[in-house]
Design a protein around this motif. Sequence first.
Motif, PDB file in Angstrom:
ATOM      1  N   ASP A 136      84.518   2.164 132.417  1.00 36.05           N
ATOM      2  CA  ASP A 136      85.600   1.732 132.203  1.00 36.05           C
ATOM      3  C   ASP A 136      86.492   2.188 133.192  1.00 36.05           C
ATOM      4  N   ASP A 150      85.832  -9.439 128.694  1.00 37.35           N
ATOM      5  CA  ASP A 150      85.700  -8.162 127.479  1.00 37.35           C
ATOM      6  C   ASP A 150      86.936  -9.279 126.320  1.00 37.35           C
ATOM      7  N   TYR A 173      78.500   2.420 127.578  1.00 33.30           N
ATOM      8  CA  TYR A 173      79.569   2.641 128.100  1.00 33.30           C
ATOM      9  C   TYR A 173      79.908   4.239 128.171  1.00 33.30           C
ATOM     10  N   HIS A 183      82.418  -0.925 119.529  1.00 32.62           N
ATOM     11  CA  HIS A 183      82.761   0.210 119.767  1.00 32.62           C
ATOM     12  C   HIS A 183      82.546   0.887 118.335  1.00 32.62           C
ATOM     13  N   PHE A 216      79.473  -6.576 122.240  1.00 27.15           N
ATOM     14  CA  PHE A 216      80.118  -4.377 122.725  1.00 27.15           C
ATOM     15  C   PHE A 216      80.183  -3.891 121.168  1.00 27.15           C
ATOM     16  N   TRP A 220      78.482   0.524 131.859  1.00 27.24           N
ATOM     17  CA  TRP A 220      79.950   0.032 131.296  1.00 27.24           C
ATOM     18  C   TRP A 220      80.629   0.878 131.688  1.00 27.24           C
ATOM     19  N   HIS A 245      83.221   7.764 123.919  1.00 30.87           N
ATOM     20  CA  HIS A 245      85.296   6.448 124.706  1.00 30.87           C
ATOM     21  C   HIS A 245      85.668   7.695 125.090  1.00 30.87           C
ATOM     22  N   HIS A 246      86.693   7.441 125.405  1.00 31.89           N
ATOM     23  CA  HIS A 246      88.065   8.239 125.611  1.00 31.89           C
ATOM     24  C   HIS A 246      87.959  10.034 124.883  1.00 31.89           C
ATOM     25  N   TRP A 268      92.412   5.160 120.815  1.00 36.77           N
ATOM     26  CA  TRP A 268      92.523   5.974 121.543  1.00 36.77           C
ATOM     27  C   TRP A 268      92.407   7.019 121.478  1.00 36.77           C
ATOM     28  N   ALA A 270      89.969   2.419 132.339  1.00 36.43           N
ATOM     29  CA  ALA A 270      91.179   2.990 131.567  1.00 36.43           C
ATOM     30  C   ALA A 270      91.000   4.446 131.748  1.00 36.43           C
ATOM     31  N   TRP A 276      90.011  -2.571 119.407  1.00 38.66           N
ATOM     32  CA  TRP A 276      88.502  -2.490 119.961  1.00 38.66           C
ATOM     33  C   TRP A 276      87.711  -1.595 118.383  1.00 38.66           C
TER      34      TRP A 276
HETATM   35  C1  FUL Z   1      89.758  -0.185 127.629  1.00 40.62           C
HETATM   36  C2  FUL Z   1      89.510   1.235 127.231  1.00 40.62           C
HETATM   37  O1  FUL Z   1      90.616   1.895 126.885  1.00 40.62           O
HETATM   38  C3  FUL Z   1      89.421   0.717 125.394  1.00 40.62           C
HETATM   39  O2  FUL Z   1      89.687   1.861 124.186  1.00 40.62           O
HETATM   40  C4  FUL Z   1      87.976  -0.099 125.414  1.00 40.62           C
HETATM   41  O3  FUL Z   1      86.971   0.533 125.688  1.00 40.62           O
HETATM   42  C5  FUL Z   1      88.016  -1.676 126.529  1.00 40.62           C
HETATM   43  C6  FUL Z   1      87.007  -2.523 126.222  1.00 40.62           C
HETATM   44  O4  FUL Z   1      88.209  -0.766 127.580  1.00 40.62           O
HETATM   45  O5  FUL Z   1      90.127  -0.009 128.819  1.00 40.62           O
END
Ligand code: FUL
Length: 540
Positions: free
Chosen positions: A216, A303, A175, A80, A78, A214, A129-130, A91, A218, A310
């Motif tokens: 996520d 993971d 991702y 990041h 992975f 991927w 990412h977020h 974040w 979150a 991360w």
């Molecule tokens: C989580 C994310 O909030 C983290 O930052 C990271 O990417 C992880 C793999 O998944 O849900």
Amino acid sequence: MKKKTMTSRYARSISPNTFLSLFTLSISLFSSSSSSSSSLCDCLVQSADSTPTPPPLPVLPIPTSRQLQWQSSSMALFLHFGPNTFTDSEWGSGHADPSVFHPTSLDAAQWVGVAKQAGFSRVILTAKHHDGFCLWPSEYTDYSVRSSPWRGGSGDVVAELACAARDAGVGLGLYLSPWDRHEPSYGRTVEYNEFYMGQMAELLTRYGEIKEVWLDGAKGEGEKDMDYYFESWFSLIRQLQPGAVIFSDAGPDTRWIGDEAGVAGSTCWSPFNRSNAKIGGTDPQYSRSGDPVGQDWVPAECDVSIRPGWFWHASEVPKSATTLLDIYYNSVGRNCLLLLNVPPNSLGLISEEDAQVLQEFNELRRSIFDENLAKSASLSASSTRGGMMNNSHFGPDNVLKECIYSYWAPEESQSDWTLHLRFQEKVKFNVLQVQEPIQLGQRVIQFHLETLENGDEWRQVINGTTVGYQRLLQFPMLETQELRLVIDKSRGDPLISYLGIYLDCFSILTETPSNTSQTHANGSWVIMKTTRDNHLSATL
Ligand code: FUL
């Protein structure tokens, strides 16, 4: 002991013709799309007999060819990477100035090289990412590499990684975070879903073959409420990249294991009910263990990051190689895929210390698993499908071949399922590896290993629940000349494709719980163990 054959309850049979075409299709797809799989398939037994006994019917559900290929890769790396790498955050708020993204030595070939040398055949990059920052020049937002000083605003990290991965024969996954803290349309359901699918289409049409997407689950508390149109996303992914596996909390192809420590349940089924799981709100216990009566095949991905965060942070250091080995036993050794995060640093390189640990981790695995000590044994079985005298495809010797298409199968309707190993001299080992030919479904519910003592006394060494693609069990050092693997309970007739015994001199088992008997300990009777660097971890 009387065993329960659970065929009638669990096996939803399909006609032999349908099964055979599925079987052939899955072999051909598997072999055509994976370079490493051709050697796996070379071991398919060719019959010398004109009327060989055919393989048994599968016990449903069974994996798709893309799931089989995914599972056989065992580990993925992975990556990041993004503005967080430069702002010391995890974040990002979505408001960091794009000018912070300025890696001075970014070298995607170095990332791929580190992955490949350490035995990883796939890499997965956080394309977004977020924080919403795109590592490719998306047409739908200006919050991307295009607005950064990197490569004068004309760079594309996804393209550089795709190119490096292709050159090295390494698979690429992406991702794309559903939660986007920058995009103004986030919160307006139709508008954001259109935006998200537009970005997804860019990623899946510009960069060649994508092996995994991927998703996520979150999302921060108190963030704007909105619906994600998952079914539309999945259809789009299938349409544009039919070979890609889709990861989310609830599949459809691979599920989240329910923690970020890389640890699967000691019971871990690939069968699962997708309808019991919700993306962004799963029951961690259900995710960890799967479901022996699940209708869907959704194996788990574990993971975990090599560092505490991360993203890369100057103040953090990587875990040791022996800790990674421990994680390997608890993920790959429990029927899962290990997705190990190794974040590139602010130069745009995988740090030297991380690369070093990965190399050591690779060497540890090689020194343990390169030599299967069972190869010197003579094998026999309680029974063999088609009989041993009939050039059977299903004899016990198959369990020494590294191929899921050759396996030991017992005669139907037996009450004893045992593989017996006899050695000329005593062998010393402390690890057991067992594998099932999962293309025919995951079957083994419970099993144990026993050793012959004082000439006529069988003593149980270790027991376990579930095997799946691969099960690894550790126990204190054993020295013996005779061994038996006994399947105690199974969904239908058990099938075993591999049996290995190994010597691990790196993990040190230190403590046995006084209140746990070996008989009921489920492959984890060594509750606490420490590795050479004094790392202490719970293995349950
Ligand atoms: C989580 C994310 O909030 C983290 O930052 C990271 O990417 C992880 C793999 O998944 O849900």
